[in-house]
Design a protein around this motif. Structure first.
Motif, PDB file in Angstrom:
ATOM      1  N   ARG B 186      10.401  -4.196 -11.187  1.00 51.55           N
ATOM      2  CA  ARG B 186       9.478  -4.488 -10.091  1.00 51.55           C
ATOM      3  C   ARG B 186       8.975  -3.476  -9.419  1.00 51.55           C
ATOM      4  N   VAL B 187       8.168  -2.544  -9.480  1.00 51.98           N
ATOM      5  CA  VAL B 187       7.768  -1.501  -8.868  1.00 51.98           C
ATOM      6  C   VAL B 187       6.709  -1.602  -7.903  1.00 51.98           C
ATOM      7  N   ALA B 188       7.286  -1.147  -6.584  1.00 53.01           N
ATOM      8  CA  ALA B 188       6.224  -1.259  -5.386  1.00 53.01           C
ATOM      9  C   ALA B 188       4.995  -0.586  -5.537  1.00 53.01           C
ATOM     10  N   PRO B 189       3.800  -1.118  -5.454  1.00 57.62           N
ATOM     11  CA  PRO B 189       2.596  -0.636  -5.723  1.00 57.62           C
ATOM     12  C   PRO B 189       2.412   0.511  -4.695  1.00 57.62           C
ATOM     13  N   ILE B 190       1.545   1.397  -5.222  1.00 58.55           N
ATOM     14  CA  ILE B 190       1.007   2.447  -4.181  1.00 58.55           C
ATOM     15  C   ILE B 190      -0.373   2.557  -4.378  1.00 58.55           C
ATOM     16  N   GLU B 191      -1.092   1.863  -5.433  1.00 58.57           N
ATOM     17  CA  GLU B 191      -2.537   1.997  -5.458  1.00 58.57           C
ATOM     18  C   GLU B 191      -3.339   1.977  -4.314  1.00 58.57           C
ATOM     19  N   ASN B 192      -2.816   1.455  -3.369  1.00 64.02           N
ATOM     20  CA  ASN B 192      -3.580   1.121  -2.034  1.00 64.02           C
ATOM     21  C   ASN B 192      -3.729   2.254  -1.051  1.00 64.02           C
ATOM     22  N   TYR B 193      -3.125   3.330  -1.484  1.00 62.06           N
ATOM     23  CA  TYR B 193      -3.148   4.621  -0.919  1.00 62.06           C
ATOM     24  C   TYR B 193      -4.413   5.126  -0.087  1.00 62.06           C
ATOM     25  N   PRO B 194      -5.527   5.096  -0.883  1.00 59.00           N
ATOM     26  CA  PRO B 194      -6.875   5.369  -0.262  1.00 59.00           C
ATOM     27  C   PRO B 194      -7.369   4.550   0.581  1.00 59.00           C
ATOM     28  N   ASP B 195      -6.955   3.076   0.391  1.00 65.13           N
ATOM     29  CA  ASP B 195      -7.489   2.245   1.488  1.00 65.13           C
ATOM     30  C   ASP B 195      -6.645   2.687   2.646  1.00 65.13           C
ATOM     31  N   GLN B 196      -5.398   2.720   2.494  1.00 66.31           N
ATOM     32  CA  GLN B 196      -4.681   2.991   3.899  1.00 66.31           C
ATOM     33  C   GLN B 196      -4.983   4.321   4.494  1.00 66.31           C
ATOM     34  N   LEU B 197      -5.356   5.183   3.825  1.00 64.82           N
ATOM     35  CA  LEU B 197      -5.880   6.575   4.210  1.00 64.82           C
ATOM     36  C   LEU B 197      -7.160   6.245   5.041  1.00 64.82           C
ATOM     37  N   LEU B 198      -8.076   5.624   4.344  1.00 63.06           N
ATOM     38  CA  LEU B 198      -9.463   5.238   5.231  1.00 63.06           C
ATOM     39  C   LEU B 198      -9.233   4.472   6.262  1.00 63.06           C
ATOM     40  N   ALA B 199      -8.090   3.602   6.250  1.00 63.57           N
ATOM     41  CA  ALA B 199      -8.119   2.664   7.540  1.00 63.57           C
ATOM     42  C   ALA B 199      -7.461   3.480   8.700  1.00 63.57           C
ATOM     43  N   SER B 200      -6.590   4.458   8.267  1.00 62.27           N
ATOM     44  CA  SER B 200      -6.092   5.509   9.399  1.00 62.27           C
ATOM     45  C   SER B 200      -7.097   6.170   9.964  1.00 62.27           C
ATOM     46  N   LEU B 201      -8.023   6.826   9.012  1.00 64.19           N
ATOM     47  CA  LEU B 201      -8.891   7.602   9.501  1.00 64.19           C
ATOM     48  C   LEU B 201     -10.108   6.842  10.324  1.00 64.19           C
ATOM     49  N   ARG B 202     -10.370   5.760   9.753  1.00 62.70           N
ATOM     50  CA  ARG B 202     -11.157   4.753  10.891  1.00 62.70           C
ATOM     51  C   ARG B 202     -10.604   4.621  12.085  1.00 62.70           C
ATOM     52  N   SER B 203      -9.317   4.159  12.200  1.00 60.36           N
ATOM     53  CA  SER B 203      -8.733   4.004  13.337  1.00 60.36           C
ATOM     54  C   SER B 203      -8.674   4.988  14.510  1.00 60.36           C
ATOM     55  N   VAL B 204      -8.834   5.984  13.952  1.00 63.93           N
ATOM     56  CA  VAL B 204      -8.828   7.458  15.186  1.00 63.93           C
ATOM     57  C   VAL B 204     -10.096   7.945  15.374  1.00 63.93           C
ATOM     58  N   ALA B 205     -11.408   7.176  14.947  1.00 66.32           N
ATOM     59  CA  ALA B 205     -12.719   7.483  15.295  1.00 66.32           C
ATOM     60  C   ALA B 205     -12.926   7.824  16.795  1.00 66.32           C
ATOM     61  N   PRO B 206     -13.562   8.525  17.429  1.00 69.40           N
ATOM     62  CA  PRO B 206     -13.778   8.751  18.788  1.00 69.40           C
ATOM     63  C   PRO B 206     -13.948   7.278  19.302  1.00 69.40           C
ATOM     64  N   ARG B 207     -13.437   7.109  20.586  1.00 71.39           N
ATOM     65  CA  ARG B 207     -13.179   5.790  21.204  1.00 71.39           C
ATOM     66  C   ARG B 207     -14.740   4.909  21.238  1.00 71.39           C
ATOM     67  N   ARG B 208     -15.768   5.629  21.555  1.00 73.01           N
ATOM     68  CA  ARG B 208     -16.958   4.958  22.020  1.00 73.01           C
ATOM     69  C   ARG B 208     -17.687   4.697  20.893  1.00 73.01           C
ATOM     70  N   GLN B 209     -17.067   5.142  19.497  1.00 75.97           N
ATOM     71  CA  GLN B 209     -17.915   4.803  18.397  1.00 75.97           C
ATOM     72  C   GLN B 209     -17.485   3.068  18.111  1.00 75.97           C
ATOM     73  N   SER B 210     -18.635   2.572  18.387  1.00 75.61           N
ATOM     74  CA  SER B 210     -18.108   0.866  18.290  1.00 75.61           C
ATOM     75  C   SER B 210     -18.467   0.690  16.818  1.00 75.61           C
ATOM     76  N   SER B 211     -19.623   0.595  16.205  1.00 81.12           N
ATOM     77  CA  SER B 211     -19.615   0.006  14.746  1.00 81.12           C
ATOM     78  C   SER B 211     -18.891   0.897  13.751  1.00 81.12           C
ATOM     79  N   GLU B 212     -19.060   0.525  12.563  1.00 82.46           N
ATOM     80  CA  GLU B 212     -18.182   1.339  11.339  1.00 82.46           C
ATOM     81  C   GLU B 212     -18.415   2.809  11.510  1.00 82.46           C
ATOM     82  N   PRO B 213     -17.500   3.309  11.688  1.00 80.96           N
ATOM     83  CA  PRO B 213     -17.345   4.855  11.894  1.00 80.96           C
ATOM     84  C   PRO B 213     -17.571   5.563  10.486  1.00 80.96           C
TER      85      PRO B 213
END
Lengths: 313, 469
Positions: B186-213
């Motif tokens: 039972r191998v823990a999956p890693i395939e979601n790395y790109p999604d996690q990376l994108l989520a991390s990057l979006r989370s650090v968009a400049p604060r006043r950016q309200s819509s989808e960065p």
């Protein structure tokens, strides 16, 4: 889509189409050179291949004589000719690599596979038969690329830019291939419409896989004006100028839909398409086929520039 | 004898490797060989390549992939992951500190000259309000193991760490070539790395950016050694892969040139070094960067990931202070150990190093990629003398560490299955909403017998890394 991505898709498609074209004119030259009386005219068939490829001058800077060896080398394998088949495939692969993510994996594997195969070939030591096989291989690569684009690409901007590249180049190439015959003069004692003249026209048609189509459409002997009509004005003929322009107009309209505005490129394509639709082959021959082709090539270039200016920079 | 992750010293098999050991026993060598060849073909056809600088012939090479996976038990991983999180928190806090209040300097934890005279320190960054206070969004922490319970951090990579595409491809290759093994683990999956990376990057968009960065990945271009990875990640995240010339800055706002006109960019995941990102602020001869990018960044209109100047935290001298910094900032005991490090800038330590060159590993403070290092026990007398001269000429450019006995893993080589030394590079993502780590990381293996150098540029290969329940 990034302008650079669109630009690479456009040029990548042009270069693969061009590789196909160069393979085809070399095919014509080989056929012509096997005809009796070959080389007896003012310009031989190898020179005509160079002229149609638009690189006669560049050739003369390196070689002193145009013959089977030198022209084959220059058009197919030379690193000094940016439009040689080898360089076309190399440039196409370079462009493909810089925009891999815009290509489907089938397209990428076609290009990358061809490039890897090319690296493994010893191009300088191909014997005659292998050269023909090489030319077939090139056409096959181009066909597979075209097919994989058609089959696998999402119908969004990327696809339409790739189509634009293919069809601007194909229109250019069809016009040039028709012009080959102009440059291969008949020997002095041969008659226009005679056996040799006939064979030369047949070679042109074969080069674009259209000899059978000709017979289906006209059910007649080969006549220069009918051949020209087939390759210029017949919409049923997939690589005729008019057919290319219909595709160009359609692709540009799709792009205009997604950006919400028509521009100089759309207008130019429609203008050329309209001119072709209203042309009669008799009129074209009145002006002179060669002159018509020169004008068309200039118009086609202008469309290319309009596309670049409107979308790619 | 190095610690082998599969076989114990009395010939037994460690629990996490039970399935692998059985499989290795049951699978004929011929089958392994065929699969190894297939793996190479998969990489070659896909163009999964890297470039070695200074090598004119082999413009593109592939990294050898070893089909025998490297296994970590869930419990081992959990401890490791906690340690990684703590380590990256420390890196981020340290950077915020040296570009801000400088508490670690005032408290005398770090000598001032190590900060101010650090070539990777960017004075331009002092006082810059970095979006969400995060500097290192993507970190690659190189970890080695020497016994069942001890993981050491060998190196922090806080600039533009690479290799994650190989981690993801290794899993692809496992799925294709050893499906029977994957079925029984039972191998823990890693395939979601790109999604996690994108989520991390979006989370650090400049604060006043309200819509989808809008996120873009900035690459130096296709001649860069990691170009394949750049295009791969952009593709998997569904973001544009841009080169410098695709971006421009107007009124301190960053735009991409698209077929439909300029489009604003909020987060730039840049894989270009600090020096090259903006010719107006850094190296003026850079043609890879974007003029005005740094001004847009300072104005708070775009987030750069990683931030500028993160290299001030990951050199090999600062490394040696990491445990102290963890204690200083968080009052916590470091979970992951540091390798003992002699700082050659100190005369007494230099003397020790010079006296023990044949036992030590000597590294350049700012070196990477396995270049410019001396592995004492494996070096010739001439190489040792060469390093002695270099150390004497410029001692502060070097550190030294004991030669660690890196753990080994069973690996398929010419002679069959044999133990080879491995390390591990997990990738740690820091966003405004927390830290994300996909289980495992990139295992690099030194394919030459006895070799401790795992870098791909130096004959290293990769393995799939399995965290199993």
């Amino acid at each position: 889509m990034l302008s650079r991505t669109a630009d690479s898709l456009y040029w990548l498609s042009r270069y693969l189409e061009r590789a196909d074209y160069v393979a085809r004119i070399l095919g014509v030259a080989i056929r012509l050179s096997h005809l009796p009386g070959a080389g007896a005219g003012g310009a031989n068939e190898w020179r005509s291949a160079l002229i149609s490829a638009g690189c006669s001058d560049a050739f003369d800077k390196i070689y002193s004589e145009a013959n089977a060896e030198t022209v084959m080398e220059f058009l197919a394998f030379s690193d000094k000719n940016p439009s040689s088949i080898k360089q076309c495939l190399g440039t196409a692969r370079f462009n493909a690599r810089s925009i891999r993510t815009a290509l489907t994996s089938t397209m990428w594997e076609t290009i990358n596979g061809a490039w890897l195969d090319l690296q493994a070939m010893d191009l300088n030591s191909l014997v005659k038969r292998e050269r023909s096989l090489f030319l077939e291989w090139v056409k096959d690569v181009s066909l597979r690329f075209d097919g994989s684009a058609y089959r696998t690409m999402l119908r969004d901007e990327g696809f339409w830019f790739s189509r634009l590249g293919t069809y601007v180049e194909r229109a250019d190439n069809t016009a040039r291939i028709l012009d080959v015959k102009y440059h291969v003069l008949l020997p002095e004692n041969a008659t226009v419409g005679g056996g040799l003249d006939y064979e030369q026209w047949a070679a042109v048609l074969r080069a674009v896989n259209s000899l059978t189509a000709y017979h289906w459409v006209y059910r007649d002997n080969l006549k220069p004006w009918l051949i020209a009509e087939l390759l210029i004005l017949k919409p049923q003929m997939p690589r005729s100028l008019i057919s290319c322009y219909q595709t160009l107009v359609e692709s540009l309209d799709k792009l205009a839909e997604s950006s919400g505005r028509q521009g100089p490129a759309q207008r130019k394509a429609r203008e050329v398409a309209l001119k072709l639709e209203q042309s009669k082959i008799e009129k074209i021959f009145d002006v002179g086929l060669h002159e018509f082709i020169e004008t068309f090539l200039a118009e086609n270039n202008a469309l290319g520039s309009a596309i670049v200016e409107q979308y790619l920079i | 004898m190095a610690f082998d992750e599969m076989t114990t010293s009395d010939g037994g098999v460690r629990a996490p490797y039970a399935g692998i050991a059985q499989w290795l026993k049951d699978t004929p060598a011929e089958t392994l060989k065929t699969r190894g060849k297939e793996a190479e073909l998969l990489y070659r056809r896909g163009g999964i390549t890297f470039a070695v600088y200074g090598d004119l012939q082999g413009e593109e090479r592939i990294i050898p992939h070893d089909i025998v996976p490297r296994v970590l038990a869930r419990k081992e991983w959990n401890t490791l992951a906690k340690g990684l999180e703590q380590r990256v928190r420390t890196l981020n806090r340290y950077l915020a500190d040296i570009y801000g209040p400088g508490e670690c300097l005032k408290a005398g934890i770090i000598p001032e000259d190590l900060v101010w005279q650090n070539p990777a320190f960017r004075p331009e960054m002092v006082g810059v309000d970095v979006p969400h206070g995060i500097y290192v969004h993507i970190a690659g922490v190189d970890v080695v193991r020497i016994d069942p319970d001890t993981f050491y951090v060998l190196e922090d990579n806080a600039r533009t760490p690479s290799g994650v595409s190989y981690m993801l491809h290794s899993r692809d290759v496992s799925l294709r070539l050893v499906p029977e093994l994957m079925d029984t683990h039972r191998v823990a999956p890693i395939e979601n790395y790109p999604d996690q990376l994108l989520a991390s990057l979006r989370s650090v968009a400049p604060r006043r950016q309200s819509s989808e960065p809008t996120v873009a990945l900035l690459t130096p271009g296709q001649f860069n050694s990691a170009y394949y990875e750049h295009s791969f990640l952009a593709d998997k995240m569904g973001v544009e892969l841009v080169e410098g010339r695709d971006l421009f800055v107007r009124d301190e706002v960053v735009y991409m040139r698209t077929t439909q006109g300029p489009q604003r960019v909020d987060v730039v995941y840049r894989r270009i070094d600090d020096d090259f990102i903006d010719p107006l602020s850094f190296r003026p001869d850079s043609t890879l960067g974007v003029p005005g990018l740094f001004a847009a960044y300072k104005a708070g209109n775009v987030t750069l990931a990683n931030a500028v100047g993160t290299g001030a935290a990951d050199d090999k001298v600062i490394y040696s202070y990491m445990p102290d910094l963890t204690k200083f900032y968080f009052g916590e005991e470091p979970i992951l150990k540091n390798v003992q490090t002699w700082r050659c800038r100190r005369p007494d330590e230099l003397r020790y190093v010079l006296d023990h060159l044949s036992e030590l590993v000597v590294k350049e403070v700012h070196g990477s990629g396995g270049y410019g290092m001396l592995v004492g026990p494996h070096a010739t007398a001439a190489q040792i003398e060469d390093f002695r001269a270099r150390l004497n000429a410029n001692p502060s450019n070097y550190i030294a560490q004991p030669t660690l006995s890196l753990s080994t893993c069973p690996t398929f080589v010419e002679s069959g299955i044999a133990p080879r030394h491995v390390d591990l590079r997990p990738f740690v993502l820091s966003g405004s909403d927390g830290i994300r780590i996909v289980p495992g990381g990139l295992t690099r293996v030194a394919l030459r017998e006895g070799s401790l150098v795992v870098n791909s540029s130096q004959g290293g290969g990769t393995k799939d890394t399995w965290v199993i329940e």
